[in-house]
Design an enzyme around this catalytic site. Structure first.
Site, mmCIF file in Angstrom:
data_model
loop_
_atom_site.group_PDB
_atom_site.id
_atom_site.type_symbol
_atom_site.label_atom_id
_atom_site.label_comp_id
_atom_site.label_asym_id
_atom_site.label_seq_id
_atom_site.Cartn_x
_atom_site.Cartn_y
_atom_site.Cartn_z
ATOM 1 N N SER A 140 0.815 -1.231 0.000
ATOM 2 C CA SER A 140 0.000 0.000 0.000
ATOM 3 C C SER A 140 0.841 1.270 0.000
ATOM 4 C CB SER A 140 -0.954 -0.026 1.178
ATOM 5 O OG SER A 140 -1.798 -1.138 1.030
ATOM 6 N N ARG A 155 7.036 6.504 -4.477
ATOM 7 C CA ARG A 155 7.755 6.995 -3.284
ATOM 8 C C ARG A 155 7.295 6.202 -2.071
ATOM 9 N NH1 ARG A 155 3.892 10.580 -4.636
ATOM 10 N NH2 ARG A 155 2.164 10.747 -3.182
ATOM 11 N N ASP A 193 -4.275 -1.769 -0.587
ATOM 12 C CA ASP A 193 -5.264 -2.252 0.386
ATOM 13 C C ASP A 193 -6.679 -1.736 0.119
ATOM 14 O OD1 ASP A 193 -4.613 0.346 1.106
ATOM 15 O OD2 ASP A 193 -4.474 -0.042 3.251
#
Length: 460
Positions: A140, A155, A193
């Site tokens: 996630s 990132r 998620d």
């Protein structure tokens, strides 16, 4: 204190008219993210095609790399919205989060090996020795995906900083670790998620059309028609297909700050954050920030000589020392004297309070919490609006600590939907979501495996 409260009521109260304006801007922002790459709200295509049939069955592994734990699950899908799950959590150290990326994935593979070994045998709910298992990997962190078993990390977030990972295919890195440990596992799907929450909630309740997470961060996912995602037209995917979209909507109104009702306290939270200007929506509604917004108001009143005269206030002047959980406790204090609030201020901050101050604190907590819930309903309303779901109504699978633990949060979201849409807003109902990073991940692995076997993979 009543005069001060009136001032904060006007700052933190959202009128239905203002909410409708936010929904309009939010809807346009979602459309823009679907039209062009690299927009503020990126609207990431997930390569999860269509809804589960409910007939998915079999054993699947799910691995969830969270902020504090690594969770490994064995999910047995039984069809008809039923499943069984066995899981183990493995603690991640701060050093591992900052260590080399390949080492991090090696650790994931080691935990997976330990889990498989301890769940292999002859008994019910156990794996057969050597059984090859499809795996859904919940990762996630923002990734760009060219297909479902690929993901290039944009990132790190949530305190991770593992070098040699950003800009690389994390699925490929994890496959390398699986090969190193010779595990009988096939990485089938890399998912977010929120997408997993959408699929798992629909598997159990087919009226679910949207999934939202309101916790430390915030996000949403929903199912979009491929013909309405102009930025992937060149891929030649059948226009009548459907694909789940991971909105990453915490970024709404970032940088320009044109639409959301930011107060000076919100501006301070933003300016002192590790990424000023970014995640503007998230900073107004997520559990990470609500306690800090409340604390900044208290500090302003201390500076004005209104609160805690003659007392040492250094403890409450420390940024982020006021947890959002305190707001929950203050709102749900059942005592006439507000003893819970006495406890919070004396125990954590060594401050004495009067009853009038405690009543003010509770009212202020309510204002901050209510604004967060009403803004959350604006995000849901934007997707409902965009997809034309209002008339027939829909269910929204909701998860996260704010939704699950903050008193009245869900009721205030529903109240907000009615303020935006009128009585028809009652057609949109949130409910506690199913486990997206475990069950959802396994269902997506099952759906992907079925597509591959039908020759529909990787293209539609």
């Amino acid at each position: 204190m009543a005069d001060h409260l009136r001032k904060y009521e006007s700052l933190f109260t959202l009128t239905p008219q203002r909410m409708r304006m936010i929904v309009e801007a939010f809807t346009e922002c979602l459309e823009l993210g679907l039209s062009k790459p690299n927009q503020i709200v990126p609207m990431i295509p997930t390569w999860v095609f269509g809804w589960p049939t409910g007939k998915e069955t079999g054993d699947y592994l799910a691995l969830d790399l969270g902020g504090t734990n690594l969770r490994v699950c064995l999910v047995t899908l039984q069809g008809e919205g039923k499943f069984e799950i066995t899981q183990t959590k493995y603690r991640l150290s701060e050093e591992q989060k900052q260590d080399d990326g390949q080492k991090l994935f090696d650790f994931c593979a080691e935990c997976l090996r330990t889990f498989i070994e301890s769940n292999t045998g002859d008994g019910p709910g156990q794996l057969r020795p050597g059984q090859l298992l499809p795996l859904g990997f919940t990762f996630s962190y923002p990734c760009t995906q060219e297909r479902i078993d690929h993901g290039e990390l944009i990132r790190w977030t949530k305190g991770f900083g593992a070098p040699n990972t950003e800009g690389r295919d994390v699925a490929g890195m994890f496959k390398k670790s699986l090969e190193k440990y010779q595990l009988p596992v096939e990485l089938t799907a890399l998912i977010n998620d929120t997408t997993g929450t959408l699929i798992a909630s629909h598997y159990v309740n087919p009226r679910t059309k949207i999934a939202v997470i309101f916790g430390t961060g915030c996000n949403a996912a929903y199912m979009e028609r491929v013909k309405d995602i102009p930025k992937i037209t060149h891929l030649g995917i059948a226009s009548d297909a459907e694909m789940a979209i991971n909105c990453e909507w915490g970024a709404f109104d970032s940088f320009e700050h044109e639409h959301l009702p930011r107060t000076k306290y919100d501006a301070v939270v933003d300016d002192t954050s590790n990424k000023p200007g970014e995640q503007a929506f998230e900073k107004l509604i997520s559990g990470r920030y609500l306690g800090e917004i409340f604390r900044l108001v208290i500090c302003e009143l201390i500076d004005e000589g209104v609160l805690f005269l003659g007392q040492n206030t250094y403890k409450i002047e420390k940024p982020y020392c006021f947890d959002t959980a305190f707001l929950s406790l203050m709102e749900s204090d059942p005592t006439d004297e507000l003893l819970m609030i006495i406890g919070i201020f004396t125990h954590f901050f060594a401050l004495e309070t009067t009853l009038a101050e405690r009543q003010f604190f509770r009212a202020l907590a309510k204002l901050v919490g209510r604004r967060a819930a009403r803004l959350s309903s604006c995000g849901i309303a934007a997707i409902v609006n965009k997809m034309g779901l209002l008339e027939e109504g829909c269910s929204v699978g909701a998860d996260g600590s704010l939704y699950n633990k903050y008193p009245s949060f869900a009721e205030r979201v529903h109240e907000g939907l009615v303020d935006i849409f009128g009585d028809r807003g009652r057609n949109v109902i949130t409910h506690h979501a199913e486990d997206g990073s475990g069950v959802g991940s396994a269902i997506i692995a099952a759906m992907t495996k079925a597509r591959r076997e039908a020759g529909l993979y990787p293209n539609v």
